[in-house]
Design a protein around this motif. Structure first.
Motif, mmCIF file in Angstrom:
data_model
loop_
_atom_site.group_PDB
_atom_site.id
_atom_site.type_symbol
_atom_site.label_atom_id
_atom_site.label_comp_id
_atom_site.label_asym_id
_atom_site.label_seq_id
_atom_site.Cartn_x
_atom_site.Cartn_y
_atom_site.Cartn_z
ATOM 1 N N GLU A 95 0.419 4.022 1.676
ATOM 2 C CA GLU A 95 0.655 4.518 3.031
ATOM 3 C C GLU A 95 1.752 3.726 3.728
ATOM 4 O O GLU A 95 2.648 4.281 4.373
ATOM 5 N N GLU A 96 1.699 2.405 3.575
ATOM 6 C CA GLU A 96 2.687 1.545 4.229
ATOM 7 C C GLU A 96 4.088 1.815 3.707
ATOM 8 O O GLU A 96 5.054 1.947 4.479
ATOM 9 N N SER A 136 0.824 -1.194 0.000
ATOM 10 C CA SER A 136 0.000 0.000 0.000
ATOM 11 C C SER A 136 0.866 1.256 0.000
ATOM 12 O O SER A 136 1.998 1.257 0.509
#
Length: 908
Positions: A657-658, A655
């Motif tokens: 964000e990750e 992801s």
């Protein structure tokens, strides 16, 4: 002129002798069956029926339709003449019940008022009528009947809070020093009537109505209005009963089972509604009215006890039961009352039954020569078969329910709690049963979902990722569990004051949506064992297995629709074939890129040069080929439709964000982010506002050079290998998300070159077609058919795009409100929207076959396993449906039922 008007006046009221069981649309189920019993000569109390048309007219205008009052008066006079009594006569009153009765049974959902016609004067006449000779012996009965009328009328007709009447009754019993209604004498009940009248006046601003005809008219209106009561609307939505049917109203002379020990009331079934076995089943309660049985005021006795209590009535009842079962050729549910030794038949209907009983009864009736196999197939349905296939909990130990959620995929699953996919795979590999618990699932969780016995999520509903995947695998799933707080890092969840740690055992029920702590015993399904081949129906002593085998065998004989499966592995394909699948309608190649192959996909996405891209594709080719060899081997001799990769490639990357967090943390520490930096750049480069409408499907094949070519080569080489082994592979290549024929033509040109090259030595017929999942494809199907050898409807995406819904987002956001408002009767992702999406399907079928006669057309969306949708696909002329392995028997059954139930049935 007046006479002419009278003859053309709309008929809103029917006497029992004027109706029959085939007039349920007009007279409702209860009224039609009362009419049928009357015409059979059974002892039915006289009465008449106000039609559903009168109800619909009332609900549309808020007023009784013209002529209804006069027709009621005419039939009431005939009823009074038949009974030799007048409604509300002070000396010898006729009393009537006013009951609802829609076409379909809606138990307890609408209103009933008993003892209509009682008032301050006629109560004394009723007491004399009920007297057995002793002074005042009928007083208690009469005043008890009056208090019941005020209570039911007040609550039902005038919205008086029912608990106020209950409180007054409790007060009366408390003053008497008893907890039993029967201990109240005539004086107690006379005082209670006075208390009830005060409650009625307080809440309505008027005295309890004394004119009997006013009571009757108000009760009829209340029954009409109860059609739109909240509980009735909710029940219809749940049972998929149309909202525009309306209810009939049955007005029947009262007969009383509470006149002494020679009176009583009961319920009887002509067969066991739980198992379908023949025998005498039911309950009887002496000296009681029907509502006493329902309320549980006193314990009933088994129906067989009636033989000892009143053998004459018992023998007559058995004769009537045999008459009704023979006439209806089905299990009958009967309500009866005995008034001073006289048996009265109050109601009959084709009885509700369990799924097991439905199959057993249908099979028994065939053996008895009462119905044929076509009718037996008509009597059961796919939903019942699905119930029989899921394992069940044995709840005899009354385990504690700690929370409930959405029963998203039926079944009973027990296992140790795990919170990650990797841990689920690890423990399952050690032979442990596990339950995968997540806030919500995503594609990365697939290995753990496969390994787990069941899936439990804190979020989501019936169309969430967890639910869709679990149903596809026949895996138990409970979604959106109430107050479930999942802490993955800590390895625990909390619910209802309980803390459950990883390794603790829980039990989840995907049918009821219940979560239990600890292990609840599970009973396996004999029907699944039969489909799996471990139970031989020829030697089985289980009547249910014998019944299912016989009926589904007949469905296979008569159905036109073929049934394929959605399967992505050889294991799934093998199981589906055991379940009767006649090929694979959807093999999703993106599922083959997960796990340890993910790194190769990352290399493909990150490739900056043609050489790097080709290296990644060359590494993927043998892996894909091996997958297809396994699947084609399991489906030898049957068609296998392989969908080229469909979802956006960024789904195979971590992801945004990750990655951003990892890179930022590394840079903050002065460390080299390494590969994460490149991945983050790729994810940002590929980021889309709405990826489901972005770079996916056929667009990937046109934009990423070599991607589709690698898959086509892997498919064709796998098929050629099996031909060389002497097998019969039948591959079909499906290009997803096509919206314009030019897209398909471009892919087809490249695919045909590869197929021609690979099959020079080993001839393999490879069909090339497309998935119709974009509305434009349905609307231009005639053009697309010129380049496609088959169509397969992807009804999941077609539904999303036709409605403008994102399935992953909308259910939890507002679907509940749409269902509540009646905009949906059921989610369009569960059962096909015939009016909208169904119309697109019709257009595509008609135009596709007009351009290419003989075009093979199927459906591979989830709707392919939905019973109602299967009937639609039969109706529009599809060649096959495809569904998850577990749903294959359901689709087989419904495809047969579709033939039986279609007009001008092909099988008859």
């Amino acid at each position: 002129m007046a006479a002419e008007k009278a003859t053309t006046k709309h008929k809103y009221v029917y006497g029992f002798a004027e109706g029959n069981k085939d007039l349920k649309d007009l007279l409702g189920g209860k009224g039609a069956n009362l009419a049928e019993m009357t015409n059979l000569g059974l002892p039915v109390p006289p009465g008449f029926i106000i039609t559903t048309e009168a109800c619909k007219a009332y609900l549309a205008t808020g007023a009784e339709p013209d002529g209804l009052a006069e027709q009621v008066a005419t039939h009431l006079a005939a009823l009074e003449s038949a009974m030799g009594k007048r409604l509300g006569d002070p000396a010898d009153p006729l009393l009537v019940s006013v009951r609802s009765g829609a076409k379909f049974s809606m138990p307890g959902m609408m209103e009933t008022v008993l003892n209509v016609g009682l008032n301050d004067e006629s109560v004394a006449g009723l007491a004399r009528q009920a007297s057995d000779g002793g002074p005042g012996s009928g007083d208690r009965f009469a005043w008890d009947s009056y208090r019941r009328l005020i209570q039911m009328f007040g609550k039902t007709v005038c919205d008086v809070p029912g608990e106020e009447f209950e409180h007054a009754l409790d007060d009366a019993k408390r003053a008497k020093g008893t907890t039993n209604d029967l201990d109240l004498d005539a004086d107690d009940l006379r005082a209670l009537v006075g208390a009830y009248k005060k409650i009625f006046a307080k809440h309505t601003g008027r005295e309890f109505p004394q004119p009997p005809r006013e009571q009757l008219d108000l009760a009829v209106r209340a029954v009409f209005e109860s059609w739109n009561a909240e509980r009735a609307v909710l029940y219809r939505r749940q049972e998929r009963i149309p909202a525009d049917l309306g209810t009939a109203v049955n007005i029947v002379a009262m007969v009383f089972g509470n006149l002494g020990p020679d009176s009583g009331t009961g319920v009887a079934f002509t067969r066991d509604p739980a198992t379908g076995n023949q025998g005498i089943y039911g309950d009887y309660l002496a000296n009681a009215q029907g509502e006493d049985v329902v309320a549980g005021i006193r314990n009933t006795v088994p129906l067989q006890e009636l033989e000892r209590i009143d053998k004459r009535s018992y023998d007559e009842l058995l004769r009537n039961m045999a008459t009704l079962e023979g006439h209806y050729r089905d299990l009958c549910d009967i309500e009866f009352t005995i008034e001073r030794g006289k048996l009265w038949m109050l109601q009959t209907r084709v009885g509700k039954r369990t799924a097991a009983a439905a199959f057993n009864i249908a099979n028994h009736l065939v053996d008895e020569g009462m119905i044929d196999l076509d009718e037996a197939l008509h009597r059961v349905n796919g939903a019942q078969l699905a119930q029989l296939m899921f394992p069940r909990f044995d709840l005899s130990g009354s385990p504690e329910v700690v929370t409930t959620g959405v029963g998203a995929s039926p079944g009973a699953a027990v296992g140790r709690v795990v919170f990650t996919s990797a841990r689920a795979v690890e423990l399952a590999g050690q032979g442990e049963r596990v339950i995968l618990v997540r806030r919500e699932t995503n594609p990365d969780d697939l290995p753990g979902m496969i390994a787990a016995q069941g899936i439990l999520t804190a979020r989501g509903g019936k169309t969430s990722h967890a639910a869709v995947v679990a149903r596809g695998m026949g895996k138990t799933c409970l979604c959106g569990a109430d107050n479930l707080d999942v802490d993955v890092k800590a390895g625990r969840f909390t619910v209802g004051g309980h803390v459950v740690n990883e390794g603790d055992i829980v039990s989840i029920d995907g049918t009821s949506g219940c979560l239990y702590l600890g292990e609840v015993p599970v009973r396996p399904s004999e029907v699944v064992q039969y489909f799996e081949g471990s139970v031989d129906p020829a030697t089985s002593t289980d009547p249910l297995v014998v019944a299912v085998h016989r009926i589904i065998g007949h469905a296979d004989e008569v159905r036109r629709l073929r049934v394929r499966t959605n399967a992505d592995t050889g294991e799934d394909a093998a199981r589906a074939r055991r379940f009767g699948a006649e090929g694979i309608g959807l093999c999703r190649t993106e599922h083959m890129f997960l796990g340890d192959r993910r790194e190769l996909v990352e290399r493909l996405i990150l490739a900056r040069t043609e050489s790097e891209r080709n290296e990644a594709l060359d590494a993927l080719l043998p892996l894909q080929r091996a997958d297809f060899v396994e699947i084609f081997r399991e489906m030898d001799g049957l068609p296998v439709t392989v969908r080229l990769i469909d979802p956006p490639l960024h789904e195979f990357l971590p992801s945004l964000e990750e990655l951003a967090v990892h890179v930022a943390v590394a840079q903050e520490r002065g460390e080299d982010p390494g590969k994460d930096q490149a991945l983050l750049a790729a994810v940002r480069r590929m980021h889309e506002q709405n990826p489901m409408l972005g770079l996916r499907g056929v667009r990937l094949g046109l934009v990423i050079p070599g991607l589709f070519a690698m898959q086509v080569r892997a498919i064709t080489e796998a098929a050629a290998q099996l031909v060389a082994e002497g097998r019969d592979p039948r591959p079909e290549i499906m290009v997803p998300l096509v919206g314009a024929v030019q897209e398909l033509e471009t892919v087809r040109v490249e695919a045909e070159k590869i197929i021609s090259e690979v099959t020079r030595e080993h001839a393999v017929e490879v069909l090339i077609g497309t998935m119709i999942e974009v509305p434009r494809a349905a609307l231009t199907a005639g053009q697309i058919a010129e380049a496609a050898e088959f169509f397969s409807f992807g009804t999941n995406d077609l539904t999303q795009m036709a409605w403008g819904f994102s399935r992953d987002d909308v259910e939890g956001a507002f679907f509940w409100r749409y269902l509540e408002l009646g905009i949906f009767g059921i989610s369009p992702f569960e059962s096909l929207d015939r009016d909208g999406v169904g119309r697109l399907v019709r257009i595509a079928v008609d135009e596709g076959r007009a351009a290419r006669p003989g075009l093979k057309i199927g459906v591979c969306g989830e709707h392919g396993g939905d019973p109602e949708s299967v009937h639609f696909f039969h109706e529009v002329g599809l060649d096959y449906v495809s569904c998850s392995p577990f749903r294959v028997p359901v689709a087989r059954l419904e495809a047969g039922r579709a033939v039986i139930e279609s007009s001008g049935s092909d099988s008859r």
